[in-house]
Scaffold this motif. Structure first.
Motif, PDB file in Angstrom:
ATOM      1  N   ILE A 274       0.857  -1.176   0.000  1.00 16.11           N
ATOM      2  CA  ILE A 274       0.000   0.000   0.000  1.00 16.11           C
ATOM      3  C   ILE A 274       0.894   1.227   0.000  1.00 16.11           C
ATOM      4  CG2 ILE A 274      -1.958   1.142   1.128  1.00 16.11           C
ATOM      5  CD1 ILE A 274      -2.181  -1.489   2.831  1.00 16.11           C
ATOM      6  N   TRP A 275       0.577   2.190  -0.870  1.00 22.91           N
ATOM      7  CA  TRP A 275       1.392   3.401  -0.846  1.00 22.91           C
ATOM      8  C   TRP A 275       0.523   4.648  -0.795  1.00 22.91           C
ATOM      9  CZ3 TRP A 275       1.591  -0.093  -4.947  1.00 22.91           C
ATOM     10  CH2 TRP A 275       1.091   0.327  -6.167  1.00 22.91           C
ATOM     11  N   ASP A 276       1.116   5.677  -0.210  1.00 22.63           N
ATOM     12  CA  ASP A 276       0.508   6.999  -0.117  1.00 22.63           C
ATOM     13  C   ASP A 276       0.832   7.719  -1.416  1.00 22.63           C
ATOM     14  OD1 ASP A 276      -0.132   9.639   0.374  1.00 22.63           O
ATOM     15  OD2 ASP A 276       0.694   9.671   2.405  1.00 22.63           O
ATOM     16  N   ASN A 277      -0.140   7.791  -2.288  1.00 26.67           N
ATOM     17  CA  ASN A 277       0.072   8.321  -3.629  1.00 26.67           C
ATOM     18  C   ASN A 277       0.358   9.816  -3.635  1.00 26.67           C
ATOM     19  OD1 ASN A 277      -0.065   7.270  -6.424  1.00 26.67           O
ATOM     20  ND2 ASN A 277      -1.562   8.902  -6.672  1.00 26.67           N
ATOM     21  N   ARG A 278       0.067  10.506  -2.528  1.00 30.02           N
ATOM     22  CA  ARG A 278       0.297  11.943  -2.455  1.00 30.02           C
ATOM     23  C   ARG A 278       1.685  12.279  -1.896  1.00 30.02           C
ATOM     24  NH1 ARG A 278      -4.299  15.038  -3.268  1.00 30.02           N
ATOM     25  NH2 ARG A 278      -5.752  13.816  -4.511  1.00 30.02           N
ATOM     26  N   ALA A 279       2.454  11.249  -1.533  1.00 28.94           N
ATOM     27  CA  ALA A 279       3.791  11.492  -0.978  1.00 28.94           C
ATOM     28  C   ALA A 279       4.876  10.693  -1.686  1.00 28.94           C
ATOM     29  CB  ALA A 279       3.810  11.152   0.519  1.00 28.94           C
ATOM     30  N   THR A 280       4.504   9.933  -2.724  1.00 33.71           N
ATOM     31  CA  THR A 280       5.460   9.056  -3.389  1.00 33.71           C
ATOM     32  C   THR A 280       5.222   9.036  -4.900  1.00 33.71           C
ATOM     33  OG1 THR A 280       4.059   7.083  -3.237  1.00 33.71           O
ATOM     34  CG2 THR A 280       5.556   7.503  -1.384  1.00 33.71           C
ATOM     35  N   GLN A 281       6.226   8.542  -5.616  1.00 33.17           N
ATOM     36  CA  GLN A 281       6.086   8.109  -7.001  1.00 33.17           C
ATOM     37  C   GLN A 281       6.676   6.704  -7.094  1.00 33.17           C
ATOM     38  OE1 GLN A 281       7.695  10.886  -9.869  1.00 33.17           O
ATOM     39  NE2 GLN A 281       6.770  12.659  -8.841  1.00 33.17           N
ATOM     40  N   HIS A 282       6.332   5.972  -8.175  1.00 36.97           N
ATOM     41  CA  HIS A 282       6.843   4.614  -8.293  1.00 36.97           C
ATOM     42  C   HIS A 282       7.144   4.245  -9.735  1.00 36.97           C
ATOM     43  CE1 HIS A 282       2.429   4.375  -8.461  1.00 36.97           C
ATOM     44  NE2 HIS A 282       2.555   3.294  -9.219  1.00 36.97           N
ATOM     45  N   LEU A 283       7.928   3.180  -9.874  1.00 37.18           N
ATOM     46  CA  LEU A 283       8.391   2.699 -11.175  1.00 37.18           C
ATOM     47  C   LEU A 283       8.460   1.185 -11.130  1.00 37.18           C
ATOM     48  CD1 LEU A 283       9.816   3.299 -13.993  1.00 37.18           C
ATOM     49  CD2 LEU A 283      11.966   3.105 -12.716  1.00 37.18           C
ATOM     50  N   ALA A 284       7.884   0.516 -12.129  1.00 38.78           N
ATOM     51  CA  ALA A 284       7.934  -0.950 -12.221  1.00 38.78           C
ATOM     52  C   ALA A 284       9.160  -1.378 -13.012  1.00 38.78           C
ATOM     53  CB  ALA A 284       6.673  -1.474 -12.895  1.00 38.78           C
ATOM     54  N   ILE A 285       9.769  -2.488 -12.572  1.00 37.06           N
ATOM     55  CA  ILE A 285      10.926  -3.051 -13.258  1.00 37.06           C
ATOM     56  C   ILE A 285      10.458  -4.253 -14.083  1.00 37.06           C
ATOM     57  CG2 ILE A 285      13.224  -4.059 -13.012  1.00 37.06           C
ATOM     58  CD1 ILE A 285      12.996  -1.125 -12.131  1.00 37.06           C
ATOM     59  N   PHE A 286      10.630  -4.181 -15.394  1.00 36.20           N
ATOM     60  CA  PHE A 286      10.184  -5.244 -16.303  1.00 36.20           C
ATOM     61  C   PHE A 286      11.388  -6.118 -16.682  1.00 36.20           C
ATOM     62  CE2 PHE A 286       7.017  -1.940 -16.705  1.00 36.20           C
ATOM     63  CZ  PHE A 286       5.827  -2.649 -16.732  1.00 36.20           C
ATOM     64  N   ASP A 287      11.770  -6.999 -15.773  1.00 38.78           N
ATOM     65  CA  ASP A 287      12.944  -7.855 -16.002  1.00 38.78           C
ATOM     66  C   ASP A 287      12.580  -9.335 -16.033  1.00 38.78           C
ATOM     67  OD1 ASP A 287      12.264  -8.178 -13.363  1.00 38.78           O
ATOM     68  OD2 ASP A 287      14.267  -7.790 -12.539  1.00 38.78           O
ATOM     69  N   TYR A 288      11.281  -9.643 -16.221  1.00 40.02           N
ATOM     70  CA  TYR A 288      10.827 -11.024 -16.073  1.00 40.02           C
ATOM     71  C   TYR A 288      10.305 -11.632 -17.370  1.00 40.02           C
ATOM     72  CZ  TYR A 288       6.693  -8.129 -15.222  1.00 40.02           C
ATOM     73  OH  TYR A 288       5.716  -7.165 -15.294  1.00 40.02           O
ATOM     74  N   GLY A 289      10.313 -10.862 -18.455  1.00 35.59           N
ATOM     75  CA  GLY A 289       9.936 -11.415 -19.757  1.00 35.59           C
ATOM     76  C   GLY A 289       8.554 -12.047 -19.755  1.00 35.59           C
ATOM     77  N   GLU A 290       8.494 -13.335 -20.141  1.00 33.80           N
ATOM     78  CA  GLU A 290       7.222 -14.050 -20.222  1.00 33.80           C
ATOM     79  C   GLU A 290       6.894 -14.822 -18.948  1.00 33.80           C
ATOM     80  OE1 GLU A 290       5.254 -13.536 -22.835  1.00 33.80           O
ATOM     81  OE2 GLU A 290       6.842 -12.183 -23.508  1.00 33.80           O
ATOM     82  N   LEU A 291       7.747 -14.737 -17.922  1.00 34.33           N
ATOM     83  CA  LEU A 291       7.440 -15.398 -16.651  1.00 34.33           C
ATOM     84  C   LEU A 291       6.182 -14.773 -16.055  1.00 34.33           C
ATOM     85  CD1 LEU A 291      11.034 -15.587 -15.119  1.00 34.33           C
ATOM     86  CD2 LEU A 291       9.734 -17.449 -16.180  1.00 34.33           C
ATOM     87  N   ARG A 292       5.311 -15.592 -15.491  1.00 34.73           N
ATOM     88  CA  ARG A 292       4.000 -15.124 -15.049  1.00 34.73           C
ATOM     89  C   ARG A 292       4.100 -14.184 -13.844  1.00 34.73           C
ATOM     90  NH1 ARG A 292      -0.669 -18.548 -16.414  1.00 34.73           N
ATOM     91  NH2 ARG A 292      -1.518 -17.999 -14.375  1.00 34.73           N
ATOM     92  N   ARG A 293       3.352 -13.073 -13.957  1.00 36.06           N
ATOM     93  CA  ARG A 293       3.229 -12.117 -12.848  1.00 36.06           C
ATOM     94  C   ARG A 293       1.767 -11.669 -12.800  1.00 36.06           C
ATOM     95  NH1 ARG A 293       3.914  -6.351 -11.715  1.00 36.06           N
ATOM     96  NH2 ARG A 293       5.263  -6.000  -9.886  1.00 36.06           N
ATOM     97  N   ARG A 294       1.173 -11.693 -11.599  1.00 32.00           N
ATOM     98  CA  ARG A 294      -0.251 -11.349 -11.472  1.00 32.00           C
ATOM     99  C   ARG A 294      -0.493 -10.664 -10.143  1.00 32.00           C
ATOM    100  NH1 ARG A 294      -5.118 -14.559  -9.957  1.00 32.00           N
ATOM    101  NH2 ARG A 294      -3.654 -16.270  -9.562  1.00 32.00           N
ATOM    102  N   MET A 295      -1.115  -9.484 -10.199  1.00 34.33           N
ATOM    103  CA  MET A 295      -1.420  -8.688  -9.018  1.00 34.33           C
ATOM    104  C   MET A 295      -2.814  -8.087  -9.173  1.00 34.33           C
ATOM    105  SD  MET A 295       2.037  -7.500  -7.632  1.00 34.33           S
ATOM    106  CE  MET A 295       3.526  -8.445  -7.947  1.00 34.33           C
ATOM    107  N   HIS A 296      -3.437  -7.792  -8.038  1.00 33.69           N
ATOM    108  CA  HIS A 296      -4.736  -7.127  -8.017  1.00 33.69           C
ATOM    109  C   HIS A 296      -4.572  -5.744  -7.392  1.00 33.69           C
ATOM    110  CE1 HIS A 296      -7.307 -11.074  -8.171  1.00 33.69           C
ATOM    111  NE2 HIS A 296      -6.680 -10.804  -9.301  1.00 33.69           N
TER     112      HIS A 296
END
Length: 306
Positions: A274-296
């Motif tokens: 959980i992050w405080d969107n009014r006090a942070t920014q974020h960046l996803a790292i795409f280093d997994y290619g076709e390996l499965r990743r799933r989040m809600h």
């Protein structure tokens, strides 16, 4: 953390056996010993909110949540966001239109979720009049290679970044406003070769007009000043010539990305981040290619930035 920030929590919390531990100097903490599936108490909500406002981003470890439980918990933090964009592109969890799937998985010839989320530094929903307040991402499948988790997420404290601004740069941005644009965001992704979603329809463009927000915003709960311009969604600084605007934005973004303001989250299955969107920014790292990743993902709506 800045000297005036709240004292770091390392004590047992009032919520039973839950404990909070800081993870990095500028931001980031983990909460262990809290079972949100067993029922969300007022004490648990207070603990999470207190931790969010101190640390910017909080991971609640070892959760086993149904969609109803994740939505119910986030509803205790604030009004849950409804995304017509997500619904139109079928990125929602089936039966849960307010919960987005973040995933690279393809089933029956279609992406089950959003595949390119977080490819640039950003805060969620800044292209809207009322940007997101809190975002929760729940890890169901985490890719690994040689036993090491992949797909980390980086977070930057925009409050710490503001506090560390040189005086001359602070004077240049104080009182200025910036234009945030979802159409700009999508076009920038396309130019960079990162776009892995359908282009915007004319109807979506009409529903997502450009908005202006202050470059320096005050956090609606803590009152701390933060830098509120992002690489992903900020198109320009109002009132400046394009060359001057571009140069100033690049300077601000480089400042926000300084290593001392960063926390890097390495995911585990069962993490509710959980992050405080009014006090942070974020960046996803795409280093997994076709390996499965799933989040809600579930978001809450915040007030108009001031």
């Amino acid at each position: 953390m800045s000297a005036h920030s709240a004292t770091i929590l390392t004590r047992p919390s009032a919520e039973g056996g839950a404990r909070v531990r800081a993870l990095a100097p500028a931001l980031g903490a983990e909460i262990t010993g809290l079972d949100l599936a067993a029922g969300v108490t007022p004490e648990a909500v207070a603990l999470v909110l207190e931790s969010l406002h101190r640390y910017g981003v909080v991971v609640v470890r070892d959760q086993h949540l149904t969609p109803e439980e994740q939505l119910g918990f986030m509803g205790r933090l604030g009004p849950v966001k409804t995304s017509s964009y997500s619904r139109a592109n079928a990125f929602c969890v089936p039966g849960y239109p307010d919960m987005m799937v973040i995933s690279n998985i393809v089933e029956n010839g279609r992406n089950i979720g959003l595949m390119d989320a977080g490819a640039m530094w950003h805060a969620d929903g800044t292209h809207m009049a009322r940007p997101d307040m809190y975002t929760a991402l729940y890890a169901l499948e985490v890719p690994q290679r040689d036993g090491k988790p992949l797909g980390d997420t980086l977070f930057a404290s925009t409050a710490e970044a503001y506090d560390a601004l040189p005086d001359a740069l602070r004077e240049r941005v104080t009182g200025r406003r910036a234009v945030h644009s979802f159409a700009h965001h999508i076009e920038k992704k396309r130019r960079l070769g990162d776009l892995r979603r359908p282009p915007l329809t004319e109807a979506q463009k009409a529903e997502l007009p450009d908005v202006e927000h202050p470059v320096v915003a005050r956090h609606p709960v803590t009152g701390r000043r933060t830098l509120f311009v992002t690489e992903g969604h900020t198109a320009r600084i109002a009132g400046l010539a394009p060359e001057e605007s571009d140069a100033l934005l690049e300077e601000l973004w480089a400042h926000i990305r300084r290593p001392e303001f960063i926390y890097r989250h390495s995911w585990r299955v069962g993490d509710l981040l959980i992050w405080d969107n009014r006090a942070t920014q974020h960046l996803a790292i795409f280093d997994y290619g076709e390996l499965r990743r799933r989040m809600h993902r579930v978001e809450t709506i915040g007030p108009v930035p001031e």
